[in-house]
Design an enzyme around this catalytic site. Structure first.
Site, mmCIF file in Angstrom:
data_model
loop_
_atom_site.group_PDB
_atom_site.id
_atom_site.type_symbol
_atom_site.label_atom_id
_atom_site.label_comp_id
_atom_site.label_asym_id
_atom_site.label_seq_id
_atom_site.Cartn_x
_atom_site.Cartn_y
_atom_site.Cartn_z
ATOM 1 N N ASP D 18 0.812 -1.215 0.000
ATOM 2 C CA ASP D 18 0.000 0.000 0.000
ATOM 3 C C ASP D 18 0.845 1.264 0.000
ATOM 4 O O ASP D 18 0.601 2.185 -0.782
ATOM 5 C CB ASP D 18 -0.948 0.024 1.214
ATOM 6 C CG ASP D 18 -2.092 -0.959 1.048
ATOM 7 O OD1 ASP D 18 -2.079 -1.758 0.087
ATOM 8 O OD2 ASP D 18 -2.999 -0.944 1.894
ATOM 9 N N ARG D 100 1.470 6.717 17.154
ATOM 10 C CA ARG D 100 1.273 7.687 16.079
ATOM 11 C C ARG D 100 1.983 9.009 16.315
ATOM 12 O O ARG D 100 2.579 9.579 15.391
ATOM 13 C CB ARG D 100 -0.223 7.913 15.824
ATOM 14 C CG ARG D 100 -0.997 6.658 15.414
ATOM 15 C CD ARG D 100 -0.211 5.767 14.515
ATOM 16 N NE ARG D 100 -0.987 4.710 13.872
ATOM 17 C CZ ARG D 100 -0.436 3.744 13.178
ATOM 18 N NH1 ARG D 100 0.890 3.668 13.032
ATOM 19 N NH2 ARG D 100 -1.188 2.820 12.619
ATOM 20 N N ASP D 129 -6.393 6.824 12.935
ATOM 21 C CA ASP D 129 -4.968 7.084 12.754
ATOM 22 C C ASP D 129 -4.701 8.327 11.921
ATOM 23 O O ASP D 129 -3.752 9.070 12.179
ATOM 24 C CB ASP D 129 -4.285 5.869 12.132
ATOM 25 C CG ASP D 129 -4.104 4.766 13.161
ATOM 26 O OD1 ASP D 129 -3.985 5.104 14.358
ATOM 27 O OD2 ASP D 129 -4.091 3.593 12.788
ATOM 28 N N SER D 183 -6.868 -6.505 8.771
ATOM 29 C CA SER D 183 -5.702 -5.638 8.658
ATOM 30 C C SER D 183 -5.018 -5.503 10.012
ATOM 31 O O SER D 183 -5.655 -5.654 11.057
ATOM 32 C CB SER D 183 -6.118 -4.266 8.128
ATOM 33 O OG SER D 183 -6.401 -3.406 9.200
#
Lengths: 411, 411, 411, 411
Positions: D18, D100, D129, D183
């Site tokens: 990705d 993050r 996110d 995922s």
């Protein structure tokens, strides 16, 4: 802007220039049938001219809704909020914030009645009101479409707007040609002014901005003393005369206005992220807050009051941000209302040149006990020696802590 | 009362009749050596007479401690508290509460210096002050013995007390023969009055109770405008003149007094359980609170301010209850102090007949951004359409909720 | 101890040695008529022996009250508390704390019925239970007299107590001669053990302390999966079988016990000031908490849940400290109950060697929307671009802040 | 999407399919120079392949940044958060949320170094996110441009994406052809899995989803007991061996994994508005939370702990929502860190088939005082009679309240 084309739109319509432009824009931009909704929230303007204007702009009589919401506004929105002593950022009595959910609610009710597929408001894209309106719409009618012209249309300047108005024969009052020196919102609880001449927070607001109160300097040299009666946390009478919610507030507004009470010059943090400066006038509300604190001071248990004071900060933020119809606001309301069951009695308030001062409170439900508090040995069983034990056990953990810290050289 | 017999006691001594009686009682009851401690916290009384009185009562010169704590009081206690905008029960500026920890701290320091095994205060058994003093003592010196005569001795009446005084040649001022119509506490931050003529909360406090402020009615017809400078949340100057903490506060007190500012008539919930009524006069503090809110309004981030507002309710309760030296108060102070790092700038305040009104604020650290807030399209990247997404996502859970409720007939 | 001589005392009587000694002491010390009250709260002991013992000690049959309070306990105390997900100090399920108010309430009801002027409990002077009992008594019957023998009598040692017992022909079980290695409290929600062998918190609790659960190591190697049904926040069924509140909890206790679930070894801060170490076994409650969180996770709005989570910390402290009947607890309960109106559905929980794991939840009232959350583009109107505006406005104040800090070299 | 054309973009690049597509899309869509940033946060993947892939895709060597951030991650992000015992919605240990801000911070640092005018991340438009990344970017670099391809590009399906990849010679692993069944995100603190096979919250997560822990059923039948050393709230050693932050956590992860500890199946409320279901595995963190609570239980004052527990709910929400760099988070951190100054000592934890149980705690800084708590009369001055006074004054307001209610028939 999405491709959605509304067929029938309920517009929050004041009758003024801006919402008249929006009305016409909805018709020309979307080809939509427009339903106008004009509410009397006590803003102090006649509503019939709004009807006439709407008619003149071609709105069908059955598509014109004009409602007197003053009692509902005070009873179901203002009073519940005042039970909490809510202040945003320690100072603002939320006069604009609390009106938006009611407008949104009524607009949605009308949309259901007339089978409209969209609602529309005239709030700008930088303010809180768009959020308050739209959170209200969505919470009550999740699939309604919302049109917010100020975020959508392409007018690049006020001039372009006025050109559009002229082109569509919307009458423009002479004084609207130039730009207003500030913008205003008003209802039975307050008036707010912001923008333009107020934009530099270092500069004192000019006197002409104030519209709802006289200056403390201009108020009578003689104080006015009133007695406000409360039942279950709500004001129900003035000087012994029973009054409806809206009438109580209106009366307090008159009293506040005449005594220069309720002006606030504030820089606040908007929900949409920037700081803005506003001039708020809340004459009756300022008196009401003082009086409500007064009646609570003798009828509300300390534990309940302290919890309320903590909850009120969040509660005020929720209302400011537009979450009136959110479940967390309803949870806090349940807690607050629970606390008000015995908050009844009377409060005497002195009004004098900007001051609203509680000078006496009385209630058959009073928790104040002269006998308990007196310096004299009371007849009641308050044993002074109990205080020794109370202190000792409250101190215990602090003593253990300090002993530990010494032992280890810590803290 | 335990069997403990103190050898040397540090007494918080005002020089007045009551603490003079206590002094003598400690000697006669316990045979203890008494060390007197008299602090200048800005209560506005001469301290030298206290020294003379102590000497006349036979206290050895080396056992007499007289300290000017005004700067420490304002710098380390009042100012940190004002950083929080702390208000107890929404109204009280905590003038008495904040002085007690400092007195306790100094008393303990003296006890260590002179090797005393006990400390003694003159607070009564029904009030908060006993708690505040003693929590302070125990937190700082866990094994100190505390003597609280008002909870311990057997005097059944004021008459019995006066008899004791006479018997021990303690001079009694003529006007102390009868009973005082109310009792007073004072320091640089405030004066409080309670008891007797104030005990009925329905009855307005008589004008003679107020000692620190003139009535708004008697204040000048002309407003006074001042500029207060702040650094990191603390007031550091008035009208451009740099001033020490105690001097700033004293100057504000003068200004407040002359303009009838800072009176409060309050019924409050005591930590020991009953409600009591007090008259508070906090002239400088009232101005300071307004000004501090003013400088925060342009320099403090919204998220920080909202959190602070929530924490401040608890923080005020902690101070009121006497937990200044508790770790949870220190935790909140750390959070509050963290927020004040950029709270610097100047605030203009208008003083007029009881009102302290912020009319301007300015700071190189300002977060107010005229360009962001203007009705004109600003040069900055505020895209009105962002508001649509902001509202949509804030509304999402409310829409899901209402859809659920409809589906199930719920709520 | 005051001079008060009670005429008739309602004693919380377990039938055990200690409360039997208290019974006799009340008679001999005060000459009081004793009324015994023994409650079945699910502690797992027969109550009839308590009746026989009371009779044998000379209590009149009409003065012996034995009540099965199990349903009331779970319905009106345990379940309301579990609606809050209350945990004291992050871990303790409040099994002892929640039972005390009910005992106090029933004791007061009996006192009114029999015209008693005092109530008496067997809790010690160092624990929380004395506080919980007495706050309950006073809140419900403000003028009741409370006798707390462990704080009042003069027995200097366990030996002295036993001598008193022998002198008054109170039978002493052989194993009570020596000292119990720890002390126990039990009810339908939990068992607690503390003292003696548990007093060093560095030392693991010996296995024989646990009485209500088997060790995880001894539990079956095969997991047990159950389905718990909820209505309005309360458990109403297990595996599809509708059950009364007490029966649900009893069933969950069995399941928990058999799977080694619900043991907690905790050092906690007592309300009276010191830290203490306890071993708690709450088998059913531990499962219930997990399952309740599970059903809330799909049926409770995020805003409501987050507010609840904040309120629950205070709520747990209130219950721990004994303030069940305080108005602030009732306020929080009103808020919490409001949130539970749609908390209905079923949760599957896997029980395995100490673990109670939610593995599935389902409800017609679910707020979970597969279509909204899917990675695929959902059919619903979630526009990814809305997120950009949402973030932009949430970021706005942070950007303004950082720009300010750079400009001024601040923060 | 605005007209902005970035010249140089720092991309958070994993080396996977990705972000490789994003890399190419940035080049083709914007003609931008791409700088890749790949961080080792302990996700358990080699980083060198990412470098090679970037090179193969034509990124200049000086534009490839690969950083081992594991120690910084644990020391400056994970540990500060664990000092708070933060749990989102009562259960989630915030493993993704806390990583993050560090990625954002480093990305901005690189952008400054290389003179990039934009940053880019691969988070989707429905998740949290994107918010966390972008709030981080904006807070640290207010004028940075942010590119969020998943919100911007026009690929309508996975197929379209893969076509783009093929067209640009991005290698597609065979198993990526079909759609992944769920995922994953991973770092040293946790792994999370969501989507696809997990989307029905009623259905148990299949065992193959778990990647980081073995099932409790597969864990050893023998418990493992470890001793964790703490200093100022942070874990510093295991079984006496001093370890760096990242090494402590890695070691605890191994221990947790092997004992089936730290699995969580949760439906949570996302900041962007919908509920989602995730499987979290936090083996070491789960042990760490239990142990930290354990050391706090003997070294942290009750008042501090209770305040912390309240603050932690908000603190967790802030981190979850991405406000790590907001001043309100820093305020809470200051309060929390203040509380940890004496939180040092050792905790013994038993690990067994999914359970992490504290069985002993020890510290020279302990506040636990066996002498105070013992059933025996301690040598210390705990006077049981103090409890009577403590209760009496705590009860006073409740008694006054009930007397009032009776008088008036209220409540």
């Amino acid at each position: 802007m999405s491709d959605f084309k509304p067929k029938k739109v309920v517009l929050a319509y004041s009758g003024g220039l801006d919402t008249s432009i929006i009305l016409k824009w909805l018709e020309t931009e979307y080809g939509a049938e427009v339903v106008t909704f004009t509410a009397d929230l006590g803003q102090g303007e006649e509503l019939e001219p709004a009807r006439e204007k709407a008619l003149r702009m071609g709105i069908k009589p059955e598509n014109i809704f004009i409602d007197d919401l003053r009692e509902e506004f005070v009873r179901d929105f203002v009073f519940p909020m005042f039970r909490a002593n809510a202040l945003y950022e320690g100072q603002y009595l939320l006069g604009t914030s609390i009106a938006r959910p009611l407008i949104a609610k009524r607009q949605i009710e009308i949309a259901r009645m007339v089978g409209a597929d969209a609602v529309c408001h005239g709030a700008t894209g930088k303010g809180n009101d768009q959020v308050r309106f739209e959170l209200g719409y969505y919470a009550l009618e999740p699939d309604i479409r919302v049109i917010a012209p100020w975020r959508e249309w392409d007018f690049k300047s006020r001039e372009a707007l006025l050109d559009f108005a002229e082109k569509h024969q919307i009458p423009i009052a002479k004084d609207k040609r130039g730009e207003a020196p500030f913008s205003v919102d008003a209802n039975l609880l307050h008036s707010s002014s912001e923008g333009k001449v107020l934009e530099d927070p270092a500069v004192e607001a000019p006197e002409f901005v104030y519209q709802r109160t006289i200056a403390p300097e201009d108020a009578p040299d003689q104080a006015t003393v009133i007695t406000i009666g409360f039942e279950r946390g709500d004001a129900v009478s003035i000087d012994g005369e029973a009054l409806s919610p809206a009438t109580v507030l209106a009366r307090l507004n008159d009293l506040g206005r005449d005594n220069g009470i309720g002006r606030l010059d504030l820089v606040e943090g908007r929900f949409v992220g920037m700081k803005s400066r506003g001039i708020y006038e809340t004459p009756g509300g300022t008196i009401l807050l003082a009086a409500h604190r007064g009646i609570e001071s003798i009828t509300l248990d300390r534990g309940a009051m302290h919890l309320k004071d903590e909850l009120a900060v969040r509660y005020a933020q929720m209302i400011y941000n537009g979450f009136w119809f959110a479940p967390e606001r309803e949870m806090l309301q349940a807690a607050i209302d629970k606390s008000q069951e015995q908050v009844s009695g009377t409060v005497r308030v002195k009004l004098y040149k900007g001051n609203a001062t509680v000078i006496g409170r009385e209630s058959p439900l009073s928790l104040y006990d002269q006998d308990l508090v007196t310096f004299e040995e009371g007849v009641q069983a308050y044993d002074h020696r109990d205080a020794a034990g109370f202190i000792k056990l409250n101190a215990l953990r602090l003593r253990v802590l300090e002993r530990r810290n010494r032992r280890t050289g810590g803290a």
